[in-house]
Design an enzyme around this catalytic site. Structure first.
Site, PDB file in Angstrom:
ATOM      1  N   ASN A 211       0.848  -0.999   0.122  1.00 55.53           N
ATOM      2  CA  ASN A 211       0.006  -0.073   0.053  1.00 55.53           C
ATOM      3  C   ASN A 211       0.875   1.255   0.068  1.00 55.53           C
ATOM      4  OD1 ASN A 211      -1.719   1.843   0.449  1.00 55.53           O
ATOM      5  ND2 ASN A 211      -2.574   1.495   2.455  1.00 55.53           N
TER       6      ASN A 211
ATOM      7  N   GLU B 180      -6.748   4.634   8.077  1.00 51.05           N
ATOM      8  CA  GLU B 180      -6.289   6.099   7.842  1.00 51.05           C
ATOM      9  C   GLU B 180      -7.418   6.889   7.085  1.00 51.05           C
ATOM     10  OE1 GLU B 180      -2.677   5.503   5.850  1.00 51.05           O
ATOM     11  OE2 GLU B 180      -1.751   4.716   7.613  1.00 51.05           O
TER      12      GLU B 180
ATOM     13  N   GLY C 202       2.796   2.045  10.847  1.00 56.48           N
ATOM     14  CA  GLY C 202       3.907   3.336  10.860  1.00 56.48           C
ATOM     15  C   GLY C 202       4.517   3.810  12.062  1.00 56.48           C
TER      16      GLY C 202
HETATM   17  P1  13P Z   1       3.123   0.529   7.711  1.00 57.87           P
HETATM   18  O1  13P Z   1       3.757  -0.984   7.065  1.00 57.87           O
HETATM   19  O2  13P Z   1       3.977   1.650   6.853  1.00 57.87           O
HETATM   20  O3  13P Z   1       3.176   0.172   9.165  1.00 57.87           O
HETATM   21  O4  13P Z   1       1.794   0.685   7.105  1.00 57.87           O
HETATM   22  C1  13P Z   1       0.606  -0.328   7.380  1.00 57.87           C
HETATM   23  C2  13P Z   1      -0.354  -0.092   6.662  1.00 57.87           C
HETATM   24  O5  13P Z   1      -1.257   0.703   7.009  1.00 57.87           O
HETATM   25  C3  13P Z   1      -0.779  -0.673   5.287  1.00 57.87           C
HETATM   26  O6  13P Z   1      -2.003  -0.604   4.782  1.00 57.87           O
END
Ligand code: 13P
Length: 258
Positions: free
Chosen positions: A9, A97, A175
């Protein structure tokens, strides 16, 4: 058995066609070589047509990051299912998000409409669910995540649910560099997510639906997640923007004996 699936993603990154294509050219050959794991890239809308061209002739899938449920109309800035049909094969729905905006277009009910629309257009939905840190601390993870799954899948046929991918993404792990432990992710996916599918549909469907883990997955920890019997792959954010995403996918395949 369930074919593992690793999806990148890209979120709001590499959105210019030339940037996206330059990156895809670097990873597409080795990524295409990996056996035994379905691979998907989810760039921003603005890069989808160019990336679709760059992936032509490979077995790498393409996905969008969201979608509206209506066919057309007065929805400024939205993308309809028919605009994605034939361009992508997957669509991420209900990412935390987007849910965090609190928009009525990202409510559980709206996500249910999006899921139906995606399936009606032959797209594979990647449905995201996952709890916030406060919910986990309050012991509400199980109820909350099971509820998200049940509402999102309500009214679907069992056969349609079996075609969906669900991504368990605990919000506190996204994240942050602080991934869930593989054992805990495995527990929530098996007990809570497959449990909810079994309750609303049946045990066969619960065993058919693929469930990924997402949240701070990287090339170093992917094998530990793939070693878990309930985890069918990963939804990867930050680590999908690096060329080492190929290593991540390779390790996912190796962990499954690929
Ligand atoms: P990260 O791998 O950056 O933690 O993000 C995960 C995510 O939200 C994938 O949709």
């Amino acid at each position: 058995m369930r074919q593992p699936i690793v999806a990148g993603n890209w979120k709001m990154n590499l959105g210019r066609a030339e940037q996206a294509v330059a990156f895809v050219r670097k990873i597409r050959h080795p990524l295409n070589e990996v056996q035994g794991v379905e691979r998907v890239l989810c760039p921003p809308f603005t890069a989808l047509p160019a990336v679709a061209d760059a992936l032509a002739g490979t077995r790498i899938g393409l996905g969008a990051q969201t979608m509206h449920w209506e066919e057309k109309g007065a929805h400024t800035g939205e993308i309809a299912p028919s605009m994605l049909e034939g361009l992508v094969q997957y669509v991420i729905l209900g990412h935390s998000e987007r849910r965090a905006t609190g928009s009525s277009e990202e409510s559980d009910e709206a996500i249910n409409r999006k899921l139906r629309a995606a399936l009606a257009h032959g797209l594979t939905p990647i449905l995201c669910v996952g709890e916030r840190l406060e919910q986990r601390q309050a012991g509400e993870t199980e109820l909350f995540v099971a509820g998200q799954v049940a509402v999102a899948l309500a009214g679907l046929e069992a056969e349609q649910v079996a075609r969906c991918v669900i991504a368990y993404e605990p919000i506190w792990a996204i994240g942050t560099g602080e991934a869930a432990t593989p054992v805990e992710a495995n527990r929530v996916i098996g007990l809570v997510i497959r449990g909810a599918v079994a309750e609303v549909f049946d045990e066969t469907t619960a065993q058919q639906v693929r469930v990924q883990y997402g949240g701070s997955v990287n090339p170093e920890n992917i094998a530990d997640f793939m070693a878990m019997p309930e985890i069918d792959g990963a939804l990867v954010g930050g680590a999908s923007l690096k060329e080492s995403f190929v290593d991540l996918v390779r390790r996912a395949a190796e962990a499954r004996g690929g």
